[in-house]
Design a protein around this motif. Structure first.
Motif, PDB file in Angstrom:
ATOM      1  N   PRO A 495       0.824  -1.367   0.129  1.00 34.30           N
ATOM      2  CA  PRO A 495       0.013  -0.053  -0.135  1.00 34.30           C
ATOM      3  C   PRO A 495       0.768   1.319  -0.036  1.00 34.30           C
ATOM      4  O   PRO A 495       2.218   1.140   0.366  1.00 34.30           O
ATOM      5  CB  PRO A 495      -0.825  -0.103   1.254  1.00 34.30           C
ATOM      6  CG  PRO A 495      -0.041  -1.291   2.248  1.00 34.30           C
ATOM      7  CD  PRO A 495       0.687  -2.004   1.302  1.00 34.30           C
ATOM      8  N   SER A 496       0.286   2.261  -0.535  1.00 34.93           N
ATOM      9  CA  SER A 496       1.104   3.681  -0.420  1.00 34.93           C
ATOM     10  C   SER A 496       1.368   4.042   0.977  1.00 34.93           C
ATOM     11  O   SER A 496       0.626   3.652   2.115  1.00 34.93           O
ATOM     12  CB  SER A 496      -0.091   4.738  -0.911  1.00 34.93           C
ATOM     13  OG  SER A 496       0.557   5.982  -0.859  1.00 34.93           O
ATOM     14  N   GLY A 497       2.526   4.330   0.938  1.00 31.89           N
ATOM     15  CA  GLY A 497       3.272   4.953   2.222  1.00 31.89           C
ATOM     16  C   GLY A 497       3.692   3.633   3.168  1.00 31.89           C
ATOM     17  O   GLY A 497       4.335   3.850   4.077  1.00 31.89           O
ATOM     18  N   LYS A 500       8.005   1.393   0.129  1.00 30.81           N
ATOM     19  CA  LYS A 500       8.516   0.505  -0.935  1.00 30.81           C
ATOM     20  C   LYS A 500       9.777   1.759  -1.322  1.00 30.81           C
ATOM     21  O   LYS A 500      10.845   1.143  -1.772  1.00 30.81           O
ATOM     22  CB  LYS A 500       7.574   0.488  -1.912  1.00 30.81           C
ATOM     23  CG  LYS A 500       6.217  -0.202  -1.594  1.00 30.81           C
ATOM     24  CD  LYS A 500       5.355  -0.398  -2.500  1.00 30.81           C
ATOM     25  CE  LYS A 500       4.474   0.797  -2.997  1.00 30.81           C
ATOM     26  NZ  LYS A 500       3.822   1.422  -2.004  1.00 30.81           N
ATOM     27  N   THR A 501       9.375   3.017  -1.710  1.00 32.06           N
ATOM     28  CA  THR A 501      10.405   3.992  -2.291  1.00 32.06           C
ATOM     29  C   THR A 501      11.783   3.919  -0.983  1.00 32.06           C
ATOM     30  O   THR A 501      12.790   3.814  -1.220  1.00 32.06           O
ATOM     31  CB  THR A 501       9.919   5.146  -2.349  1.00 32.06           C
ATOM     32  OG1 THR A 501       8.795   5.167  -3.306  1.00 32.06           O
ATOM     33  CG2 THR A 501      10.863   6.103  -3.027  1.00 32.06           C
ATOM     34  N   SER A 502      11.204   3.652   0.053  1.00 35.02           N
ATOM     35  CA  SER A 502      12.560   4.120   1.196  1.00 35.02           C
ATOM     36  C   SER A 502      13.347   2.634   1.027  1.00 35.02           C
ATOM     37  O   SER A 502      14.367   3.001   1.253  1.00 35.02           O
ATOM     38  CB  SER A 502      11.707   4.052   2.608  1.00 35.02           C
ATOM     39  OG  SER A 502      10.776   5.058   2.719  1.00 35.02           O
ATOM     40  N   LEU A 503      12.725   1.546   0.814  1.00 32.29           N
ATOM     41  CA  LEU A 503      13.471   0.456   0.650  1.00 32.29           C
ATOM     42  C   LEU A 503      14.721   0.773  -0.241  1.00 32.29           C
ATOM     43  O   LEU A 503      15.762   0.334  -0.289  1.00 32.29           O
ATOM     44  CB  LEU A 503      12.855  -0.774   0.151  1.00 32.29           C
ATOM     45  CG  LEU A 503      13.629  -1.929   0.014  1.00 32.29           C
ATOM     46  CD1 LEU A 503      14.220  -2.775   1.450  1.00 32.29           C
ATOM     47  CD2 LEU A 503      12.498  -3.173  -0.413  1.00 32.29           C
TER      48      LEU A 503
END
Ligand SMILES: Nc1ncnc2c1ncn2[C@@H]1O[C@H](COP(=O)(O)OP(=O)(O)OP(=O)(O)O)[C@@H](O)[C@H]1O
Length: 749
Positions: A495-497, A500-503
Motif C-alpha cells: 500500500p501507499s506509504g 517501498k521507495t524507502s527500501l
C-alpha cells in the motif's frame, strides 16, 4: 537584500584638509581619513538562480526547505565566532594552492605598507603646503604644489595595484573555497541529507553569496587591521611630537566611542543573519514557481503562490525594517562621532597656535595625524555595521562547515548503529568456464539484504527485519532459454506509504535510518587497481578485502542506478541527457579561455581514475542514436536539431518521453542493478513492455516498484510490504514467486 561589507579605499592625497576633501571627494562623507575603511552598503544579491534551481531539480524530488523561523535567534558569542572564523578561513592557506596564496598575500601586504608610507609623506607635504599658503609664500607654494603633483603621479599606482592585488587574491581564495565547499556538499550525498532532513537553510546561498562575502571581507579586514597598526606607529610619533595631551584626548574619545557603538549595535548581528536567510527563502520560493510552472498553472495556484511569496517577502521586509532602524540609531552616534573629530584636534591645539608656539600648517598636520590614529582606534565604531554583517556571514558559513564536517564524521562514528551498506566487486572471470559461459552450479549474488529494518528520519519503522538475496543466475532455471528466468527480478508491492521507495533509497545509499546490512555486488568497471575482486562461488562470497565502498565513502556508483518516477533532466544537450550520470562533462570540454585562466586550476580538479578509464568506453554518437531509436525517441533528433541541441528538457519533453530517455541512460550505463521506482508510470503498456524487454535483453537485473498488474510479467519474485504496525514486532513483509501469485495466472490467460 543583505548588508554586505564592502571595502572602500580612500585616497591619501585628500587628507590634507577636511575642506579640500569635501570638494575633491564628494562621494565620501569622511574621506579625510586616509586609511582603508569598510562601508556597510546595501546590495542586491546576485545569485545565480540556476545554482538554486539545480538543487530543486535533483531527483528523487525533495521536500522544500524548512519554514521561516529562527526569529529569536541569539547572536553568536565572540568566542564561537572566532572559532568559526578560524575554521572557515584557515584551510585555504595550507591547501595545495598555499604557495601562490601566501606569495600574493605578501605582495598585498607590501603594497599596503607602501601606501601607508605614501600617506605619511603626504601628511608632511600637506603641512608645508598650508604653511606656504598661510605665509603667502608664493614660491614655496608653487614648489609644494609641484611636489604634490609628483606625489600623485608616483603614489597612485601603489593604491591602484594594492586594490587590484587584493581583489585578485580574494577571487582566488573564493574560487578555492567554492570548489572546496561544493566538493564536500556533493560528497556522501550530503546535499540530499541537508535537504531531506532540513538541517540548515539555503546551502546554495551560503556557497554563492556568503563565500564571496567572506573572502572579500576577511581579506579587507585583515588589511585594515594591518594598516591600522602601521598607521598607529607612524602617526603616533607625529601626534606626540606636536602635543602629547592630544594623544590622551584621542584615547578617551575612541574607547568611549567603541563602548557606546557596541552597546547601540548589539542586535545587528542576528538581524543580519536573519536577513540573509529571509532573502534566500524568498528567492527559493520564486525558483520553485519557475520549476513547477506547469503544475501551478494547471492547478490555477497563482493566488496561493502570490500569498506565499508575499508572506516570505514581507518577512524579509519586516526584518530589513528592523535592521534599518538599528542601523539608523547607530548612525546617529557614528555620524556625530566622525564629525566631531574634524574640529576636536584643532580645538585642542588652537591655543598653542594663538600663542605663537606652532605654525598654521601644524594644525592641519595634527588634524590629519589625529584622524589617522583615531581611525585605527575606532575600527569598531566605523565598521560596526560591516562587522555585524560579516559576523552573520561567519556564523552562517561556520554552521555550514560544521554540518559538512559532521556529515563525513557521522558516517564513521555512527556506522555501527545504522544500516551498513557495502559494495563488493564481482570478478567477471571468476566462476566462468574457459569459454566464458556460466556453469550451472554457480550463480552470482547481486544483492544481499540481512535483517534490515528501515525507518524514516523521524524514526518511524517502515519495514521490519527483512532478509533476502538477489541472484543473477539461478542454476535451477539457467537451462531455460528465456533470459527473464536467468535473474531474480524483484517486484515490490504494498500500500501507499508502506515504505517501498524507502527500501530502494536504502539500497541506493540515500537513507541509512534503521539497522541491518546490505551488500551490493557490482561488476568491475574502470580502474581495477582501486577495486578488489571477490570470488563468487555458488552462494558463498569470500569476504576478505572485497569491499570497495559503502554508503558514506567512495563507491562504485555505476553499479546501481535508481530511476525515479520523474526523471532528472540535466541542464545541457540531448547527448548529455543520455550520458548522465556515467559520463559527465569533463575538463576536455572546457574552452581554451577557461584553460588559460589560472584561477580555474581549482575548478578543473582531476576526476578520479575511474572516470578517466570510462572515457575510452564513452558511447559514440551512433550508440546514442541506436539507443534513442530503441526507446522510441528517434523522432527527437529531427524535432530538436540533433544530439547537441540544448533545451529545458524537463519542459519540452512529456513525462513519458522523459521516462523513456531515462531508460536510454540505463541501457547505455548497463548497471549491475537497476532500481525502478514507478519509472514507467507515464507510459502505455506497449512502450512499458518494450522497455522492460530491452533492459532484460541488456542483462540488467532490476528491482521495481509499480502498481500496474501487467508488470508482473517482467518479474520473477514479489516482495509484498504491508504498512508497519507500531505495536507489533512481527515482520510486515512476505516473499513469493511471481508464479504463485493468482494475478500471474490471470495474466497468462
Ligand atoms: N524525509 C522524510 N522524513 C520523514 N518521513 C518520510 C520522509 N520521506 C518519506 N517519509 C515517510 O515514509 C513513509 C514511506 O514513504 P515511501 O515513499 O517509502 O512510501 P511508498 O510505499 O513508496 O509510497 P507510495 O506508494 O505512495 O509511493 C511515508 O509515510 C512517508 O511519509
Amino acid at each position: 537584500m543583505g548588508t554586505q561589507a564592502k571595502l572602500v579605499v580612500e585616497s591619501p592625497f585628500f587628507n590634507v584638509s577636511p575642506n579640500i576633501v569635501s570638494t575633491l571627494d564628494s562621494n565620501s562623507k569622511f574621506s579625510h581619513r586616509s586609511s582603508l575603511r569598510f562601508q556597510a552598503m546595501t546590495t542586491r544579491r546576485r545569485v545565480s538562480l540556476s545554482t538554486v534551481a539545480a538543487t530543486t531539480t535533483t531527483t528523487p524530488p525533495v521536500p522544500p526547505p524548512p519554514p521561516i523561523q529562527d526569529e529569536q535567534r541569539k547572536p553568536p558569542d565572540l568566542q564561537s565566532l572566532m572559532r568559526r572564523f578560524w575554521k572557515v578561513a584557515v584551510p585555504y592557506w595550507s591547501s595545495d594552492d598555499k604557495v601562490q596564496a601566501r606569495l600574493q598575500l605578501a605582495a598585498v601586504f607590501a603594497l599596503t605598507l607602501g601606501t601607508t608610507g605614501i600617506s605619511v609623506g603626504f601628511s608632511f607635504l600637506g603641512r608645508d603646503f598650508y604653511n606656504a599658503l598661510a605665509n603667502k609664500d608664493q614660491e614655496q607654494f608653487t614648489k609644494q604644489l609641484l611636489y604634490y603633483l609628483a606625489g600623485f603621479a608616483g603614489g597612485i599606482p601603489f593604491f591602484v595595484l594594492r586594490d587590484y592585488a587584493r581583489e585578485k587574491l580574494s577571487l582566488r581564495w573564493r574560487s578555492w573555497m567554492t570548489s572546496y565547499y561544493m566538493e564536500r556538499y556533493l560528497k556522501n550525498k550530503t546535499f540530499y541529507k541537508i535537504q531531506s532532513q532540513s538541517t540548515i537553510d539555503n546551502p546554495d546561498q551560503r556557497i554563492v553569496d556568503d563565500l564571496s562575502s567572506f573572502t572579500g571581507t576577511a581579506l579587507s579586514f585583515s588589511l585594515t587591521l594591518f594598516n591600522a597598526a602601521i598607521d598607529l606607529i607612524s602617526f603616533s610619533n607625529i601626534l606626540f611630537g606636536i602635543y602629547p595631551p592630544l594623544f590622551g584626548v584621542l584615547l578617551a574619545y575612541s574607547l568611549g566611542g567603541t563602548a557606546l557603538s557596541v552597546f547601540l549595535g548589539k542586535g545587528l548581528v542576528s538581524l543580519n543573519f536573519l536577513q540573509e536567510k529571509k532573502e534566500a527563502d524568498f528567492r527559493y520560493g520564486l525558483v520553485r514557481v519557475r520549476e513547477n510552472a506547469e503544475s501551478i498553472a494547471f492547478y490555477g495556484g497563482e493566488e496561493n503562490e502570490m500569498q506565499l511569496l508575499l508572506s516570505r517577502f514581507r518577512s524579509a521586509f519586516e526584518n530589513l525594517n528592523k535592521l534599518l532602524i538599528s542601523s539608523r540609531n547607530l548612525d546617529f552616534f557614528t555620524s556625530g562621532y566622525r564629525y566631531l573629530i574634524q574640529i576636536l584636534p584643532a580645538a585642542v591645539v588652537a591655543p598653542m597656535y594663538f600663542s605663537g608656539k606652532i605654525e598654521f600648517g601644524v594644525i592641519n598636520q595634527s588634524v590629519s595625524a589625529f584622524n589617522h590614529i583615531l581611525g585605527d582606534f575606532s575600527l569598531i565604531v566605523y565598521q560596526f555595521q560591516a562587522l555585524s554583517a560579516f559576523s552573520a556571514v561567519i556564523d552562517r558559513l561556520g554552521e555550514f562547515d560544521d554540518v559538512l564536517d559532521s556529515n563525513s564524521k557521522k558516517g564513521d562514528q555512527d556506522s555501527k548503529e545504522k544500516i551498513q551498506l557495502n559494495f563488493c566487486l564481482i570478478s567477471s572471470s571468476n566462476g566462468l568456464h574457459s569459454n566464458g559461459s556460466m556453469p550451472l552450479s554457480k550463480r552470482v549474488k547481486l544483492l544481499h539484504v540481512e535483517h534490515l529494518t528501515v525507518q524514516t528520519p523521524s524514526e518511524a519503522t517502515l519495514i521490519k527485519d527483512l532478509s533476502f538475496e538477489i541472484f543473477e543466475k539461478d542454476h535451477l532455471l539457467a537451462e531455460c532459454n528465456n533470459s527473464l528466468w536467468l535473474r531474480d527480478l524483484l517486484k515490490v508491492t504494498g500500500p501507499s506509504g508502506s515504505g517501498k521507495t524507502s527500501l530502494l533509497r536504502v539500497v541506493a545509499g540515500l537513507w541509512s535510518f534503521g539497522n541491518g546490512a546490505i551488500t551490493v555486488y557490482v561488476r568491475p568497471r574502470g580502474d581495477l587497481e582501486m577495486l578488489h575482486s571477490s570470488d563468487v562461488v555458488s552462494q558463498q562470497v569470500t569476504s576478505t578485502n572485497e569491499t570497495i565502498g559503502d554508503s558514506t565513502g567512495r563507491r562504485n556508483s555505476e553499479g546501481v542506478i535508481f530511476l525515479p518516477q520523474k526523471p532528472y533532466m540535466v541542464l545541457g544537450t540531448l547527448r548529455q541527457q543520455l550520458l548522465y550520470p556515467t559520463w559527465t562533462k569533463d575538463s576536455d570540454n572546457l574552452s581554451d579561455d577557461a584553460k588559460q585562466s589560472d584561477s580555474l586550476s581549482f575548478l578543473m580538479r582531476a576526476r578520479d581514475a575511474r572516470c578517466v578509464n570510462e572515457r575510452s568506453k564513452k558511447p559514440t554518437s551512433e550508440d546514442l542514436l541506436q539507443v534513442l531509436n530503441d526507446v522510441s525517441l528517434g523522432h527527437l533528433l529531427s524535432r530538436f536539431d540533433g544530439l547537441d541541441s540544448t533545451h529545458e528538457w524537463s519542459s519540452v519533453l512529456s513525462l513519458g518521453e522523459q521516462q523513456r530517455l531515462a531508460f536510454g541512460r540505463l541501457l547505455l550505463s548497463k548497471p549491475t542493478l537497476a532500481l525502478l521506482d514507478e519509472s514507467t508510470s507515464a507510459l502505455d503498456e506497449a512502450n512499458e513492455a518494450r522497455l522492460y524487454q530491452l533492459i532484460q535483453a541488456a542483462g540488467i537485473t532490476y528491482i521495481s516498484i509499480g502498481h500496474r498488474r501487467t508488470l508482473y510479467k517482467y518479474h520473477k519474485k514479489v516482495l509484498h510490504v504491508s504498512t508497519a504496525d507500531s505495536t507489533s514486532t512481527l515482520q510486515n513483509w512476505s516473499f513469493k514467486d511471481v508464479e504463485e501469485d493468482p494475478i500471474y495466472d490471470f495474466l497468462k490467460q
